[in-house]
Design a protein around this motif. Structure first.
Motif, PDB file in Angstrom:
ATOM      1  N   ARG A 189     -26.567 -41.552 -30.559  1.00 55.94           N
ATOM      2  CA  ARG A 189     -27.478 -40.692 -29.886  1.00 55.94           C
ATOM      3  C   ARG A 189     -28.925 -41.190 -30.242  1.00 55.94           C
ATOM      4  O   ARG A 189     -29.900 -40.610 -29.780  1.00 55.94           O
ATOM      5  N   LEU A 190     -28.993 -41.984 -31.256  1.00 56.49           N
ATOM      6  CA  LEU A 190     -30.196 -42.242 -31.724  1.00 56.49           C
ATOM      7  C   LEU A 190     -30.877 -43.320 -30.987  1.00 56.49           C
ATOM      8  O   LEU A 190     -32.055 -43.830 -31.080  1.00 56.49           O
ATOM      9  N   LEU A 191     -29.843 -43.962 -29.970  1.00 57.56           N
ATOM     10  CA  LEU A 191     -30.437 -45.038 -28.893  1.00 57.56           C
ATOM     11  C   LEU A 191     -30.776 -44.332 -27.724  1.00 57.56           C
ATOM     12  O   LEU A 191     -31.938 -44.446 -27.266  1.00 57.56           O
ATOM     13  N   ILE A 192     -29.926 -43.366 -27.394  1.00 49.55           N
ATOM     14  CA  ILE A 192     -30.208 -42.350 -26.439  1.00 49.55           C
ATOM     15  C   ILE A 192     -29.433 -41.259 -26.375  1.00 49.55           C
ATOM     16  O   ILE A 192     -28.424 -41.212 -26.536  1.00 49.55           O
ATOM     17  N   ASP A 193     -30.078 -40.024 -26.261  1.00 47.70           N
ATOM     18  CA  ASP A 193     -29.363 -38.829 -26.309  1.00 47.70           C
ATOM     19  C   ASP A 193     -28.784 -38.433 -24.897  1.00 47.70           C
ATOM     20  O   ASP A 193     -29.785 -38.142 -23.887  1.00 47.70           O
ATOM     21  N   LEU A 194     -27.603 -38.271 -24.752  1.00 50.55           N
ATOM     22  CA  LEU A 194     -27.211 -38.184 -23.476  1.00 50.55           C
ATOM     23  C   LEU A 194     -27.146 -36.957 -22.753  1.00 50.55           C
ATOM     24  O   LEU A 194     -26.947 -36.367 -21.817  1.00 50.55           O
ATOM     25  N   GLU A 195     -27.709 -35.722 -23.784  1.00 46.78           N
ATOM     26  CA  GLU A 195     -27.745 -34.330 -23.334  1.00 46.78           C
ATOM     27  C   GLU A 195     -29.196 -34.030 -23.060  1.00 46.78           C
ATOM     28  O   GLU A 195     -29.551 -32.934 -23.228  1.00 46.78           O
ATOM     29  N   GLN A 196     -30.010 -35.030 -23.445  1.00 47.29           N
ATOM     30  CA  GLN A 196     -31.551 -34.610 -23.177  1.00 47.29           C
ATOM     31  C   GLN A 196     -32.115 -35.426 -21.981  1.00 47.29           C
ATOM     32  O   GLN A 196     -31.625 -36.375 -21.287  1.00 47.29           O
ATOM     33  N   ASP A 197     -33.297 -35.249 -21.475  1.00 43.35           N
ATOM     34  CA  ASP A 197     -33.992 -35.934 -20.375  1.00 43.35           C
ATOM     35  C   ASP A 197     -35.149 -36.183 -20.780  1.00 43.35           C
ATOM     36  O   ASP A 197     -36.002 -35.834 -21.633  1.00 43.35           O
ATOM     37  N   GLY A 198     -35.725 -37.310 -19.948  1.00 41.44           N
ATOM     38  CA  GLY A 198     -37.295 -37.588 -20.407  1.00 41.44           C
ATOM     39  C   GLY A 198     -37.538 -38.165 -21.614  1.00 41.44           C
ATOM     40  O   GLY A 198     -36.732 -38.564 -22.214  1.00 41.44           O
ATOM     41  N   GLU A 199     -38.543 -37.963 -22.209  1.00 46.83           N
ATOM     42  CA  GLU A 199     -39.052 -38.247 -23.566  1.00 46.83           C
ATOM     43  C   GLU A 199     -38.128 -37.862 -24.709  1.00 46.83           C
ATOM     44  O   GLU A 199     -38.028 -38.579 -25.863  1.00 46.83           O
ATOM     45  N   GLN A 200     -37.547 -36.781 -24.614  1.00 50.31           N
ATOM     46  CA  GLN A 200     -36.764 -36.135 -25.409  1.00 50.31           C
ATOM     47  C   GLN A 200     -35.329 -36.989 -25.762  1.00 50.31           C
ATOM     48  O   GLN A 200     -34.669 -36.783 -26.694  1.00 50.31           O
ATOM     49  N   ARG A 201     -35.086 -37.925 -24.618  1.00 51.77           N
ATOM     50  CA  ARG A 201     -33.871 -38.553 -24.889  1.00 51.77           C
ATOM     51  C   ARG A 201     -33.951 -39.720 -26.039  1.00 51.77           C
ATOM     52  O   ARG A 201     -32.895 -40.291 -26.648  1.00 51.77           O
ATOM     53  N   TRP A 202     -35.129 -40.099 -26.539  1.00 54.07           N
ATOM     54  CA  TRP A 202     -35.421 -41.109 -27.271  1.00 54.07           C
ATOM     55  C   TRP A 202     -35.850 -40.664 -28.811  1.00 54.07           C
ATOM     56  O   TRP A 202     -36.394 -39.678 -28.996  1.00 54.07           O
ATOM     57  N   SER A 203     -35.044 -41.427 -29.633  1.00 59.67           N
ATOM     58  CA  SER A 203     -35.315 -41.107 -31.093  1.00 59.67           C
ATOM     59  C   SER A 203     -36.565 -41.794 -31.801  1.00 59.67           C
ATOM     60  O   SER A 203     -37.046 -42.560 -30.988  1.00 59.67           O
ATOM     61  N   ARG A 204     -36.844 -41.323 -32.704  1.00 58.68           N
ATOM     62  CA  ARG A 204     -37.832 -42.169 -33.723  1.00 58.68           C
ATOM     63  C   ARG A 204     -37.571 -43.713 -33.277  1.00 58.68           C
ATOM     64  O   ARG A 204     -38.527 -44.479 -33.797  1.00 58.68           O
TER      65      ARG A 204
ATOM     66  N   ALA B 173     -31.189 -46.528 -20.068  1.00 53.65           N
ATOM     67  CA  ALA B 173     -31.013 -45.448 -19.404  1.00 53.65           C
ATOM     68  C   ALA B 173     -29.940 -45.557 -18.178  1.00 53.65           C
ATOM     69  O   ALA B 173     -28.960 -44.903 -17.939  1.00 53.65           O
ATOM     70  N   GLU B 174     -29.997 -46.449 -17.809  1.00 54.16           N
ATOM     71  CA  GLU B 174     -29.125 -47.064 -16.526  1.00 54.16           C
ATOM     72  C   GLU B 174     -27.768 -47.576 -17.111  1.00 54.16           C
ATOM     73  O   GLU B 174     -26.621 -46.856 -16.476  1.00 54.16           O
ATOM     74  N   ARG B 175     -27.618 -48.283 -18.197  1.00 57.81           N
ATOM     75  CA  ARG B 175     -26.253 -48.611 -18.561  1.00 57.81           C
ATOM     76  C   ARG B 175     -25.646 -47.598 -19.355  1.00 57.81           C
ATOM     77  O   ARG B 175     -24.230 -47.744 -19.423  1.00 57.81           O
ATOM     78  N   HIS B 176     -26.112 -46.641 -19.796  1.00 57.00           N
ATOM     79  CA  HIS B 176     -25.527 -45.726 -20.612  1.00 57.00           C
ATOM     80  C   HIS B 176     -25.734 -44.155 -20.281  1.00 57.00           C
ATOM     81  O   HIS B 176     -24.537 -43.785 -19.889  1.00 57.00           O
ATOM     82  N   ALA B 177     -26.697 -43.655 -20.224  1.00 53.79           N
ATOM     83  CA  ALA B 177     -27.056 -42.338 -19.482  1.00 53.79           C
ATOM     84  C   ALA B 177     -26.374 -42.164 -18.107  1.00 53.79           C
ATOM     85  O   ALA B 177     -25.616 -41.455 -17.830  1.00 53.79           O
ATOM     86  N   ALA B 178     -26.876 -42.948 -17.257  1.00 56.53           N
ATOM     87  CA  ALA B 178     -26.661 -42.815 -15.755  1.00 56.53           C
ATOM     88  C   ALA B 178     -24.998 -43.067 -15.688  1.00 56.53           C
ATOM     89  O   ALA B 178     -24.419 -42.510 -14.706  1.00 56.53           O
ATOM     90  N   LYS B 179     -24.538 -44.032 -16.375  1.00 54.80           N
ATOM     91  CA  LYS B 179     -22.876 -44.352 -16.203  1.00 54.80           C
ATOM     92  C   LYS B 179     -22.280 -43.121 -16.732  1.00 54.80           C
ATOM     93  O   LYS B 179     -21.250 -42.728 -15.911  1.00 54.80           O
ATOM     94  N   TYR B 180     -22.796 -42.411 -17.716  1.00 50.22           N
ATOM     95  CA  TYR B 180     -21.831 -41.387 -18.364  1.00 50.22           C
ATOM     96  C   TYR B 180     -22.023 -40.143 -17.450  1.00 50.22           C
ATOM     97  O   TYR B 180     -21.003 -39.465 -16.961  1.00 50.22           O
ATOM     98  N   TYR B 181     -23.035 -39.885 -16.764  1.00 51.09           N
ATOM     99  CA  TYR B 181     -23.362 -38.848 -15.829  1.00 51.09           C
ATOM    100  C   TYR B 181     -22.807 -39.271 -14.486  1.00 51.09           C
ATOM    101  O   TYR B 181     -21.838 -38.276 -14.151  1.00 51.09           O
ATOM    102  N   ASP B 182     -22.547 -40.279 -13.913  1.00 52.67           N
ATOM    103  CA  ASP B 182     -22.011 -40.600 -12.962  1.00 52.67           C
ATOM    104  C   ASP B 182     -20.542 -40.595 -13.081  1.00 52.67           C
ATOM    105  O   ASP B 182     -19.882 -40.019 -11.827  1.00 52.67           O
TER     106      ASP B 182
END
Length: 221
Positions: A63-78, A92-101
């Motif tokens: 989730r430090l690469l992309i947080d699948l439970e957040q949206d917008g800028e909150q998805r990204w870690s430091r 976002a396309e390869r991981h978040a969108a795939k998970y949601y779909d």
């Protein structure tokens, strides 16, 4: 009433794909900590999926690469926030969108054939003592299931609480209008001490009690 089950865990791993490892210099310990993933979540989610005979949908990166439970800028870690916007769009396309779909497809399949769908969103947390069961606002039937489950967990010697919170970004994103009230979402959060230290119960004992009590709670539905 025919019931279908959906089991998911977004923070199943601390994996960083090779292409993005340069964004995490010297961060091995951070990635392996509870900041990077949720220890034990994949193991117990697999247990639920096997017991309920349903596919498991889980995240495939930290989730430090992309947080699948957040949206917008909150998805990204430091760490990931420093990546170019074009790279983050690919992530976002390869991981978040795939998970949601994948979740949406599973829900669509079950809506067509069952009277209700129970979606278990599996988590672990270092800040949780025992088990925390969370349902969304206006989800009365999900709350009833969670209440029965909590009582059974407590009777089995496990500290458990129920809570009602606003619908999460993830749940809102995957809930189609055509569910027509069929979807019951319960967020299950277990203390990580069960998995990491075997306290206050050995992990396998805790996992068995958790699965058994959920099945009992659903049998009364």
């Amino acid at each position: 009433m025919s019931t279908a089950y959906l089991v998911s865990c977004p923070n199943a791993t601390c994996t960083v794909p090779t292409a993005y490892r340069d964004a995490f210099p010297g961060a091995e310990e951070t990635l392996a900590s509870s900041e990077g993933w949720e220890p034990g979540t994949l193991n117990i989610a697999q247990g639920f999926a096997m017991r309920l005979r349903t596919p498991l949908v889980h995240g495939d990166v930290t989730r430090l690469l992309i947080d699948l439970e957040q949206d917008g800028e909150q998805r990204w870690s430091r760490f990931s926030r420093k990546l170019p916007e074009s790279i983050r769009a690919k992530i976002a396309e390869r991981h978040a969108a795939k998970y949601y779909d994948t979740l949406r497809r599973r829900i669509a399949i079950e809506v067509a054939r069952c009277a209700q769908i129970v979606h278990l969103m599996i988590h672990t947390s270092p800040e949780t003592d025992g088990v925390r069961l969370t349902t969304g606002q206006d989800e009365t039937l999900a709350a009833e299931i969670a209440t029965r489950w909590r009582s059974l967990l407590v009777n089995a010697g496990i500290t458990a609480t129920t809570h009602v919170e606003p619908t999460s970004v993830l749940q809102a994103a995957i809930t189609p209008e055509e569910t027509s009230g069929k979807l019951r979402a319960i967020r299950f959060t277990a203390g990580q001490s069960f998995f990491l230290a075997g306290k206050p119960l050995r992990w396998e004992t805790f996992k068995k009690l958790t699965l058994d009590t959920f099945v009992q709670a659903m049998s009364a539905n």
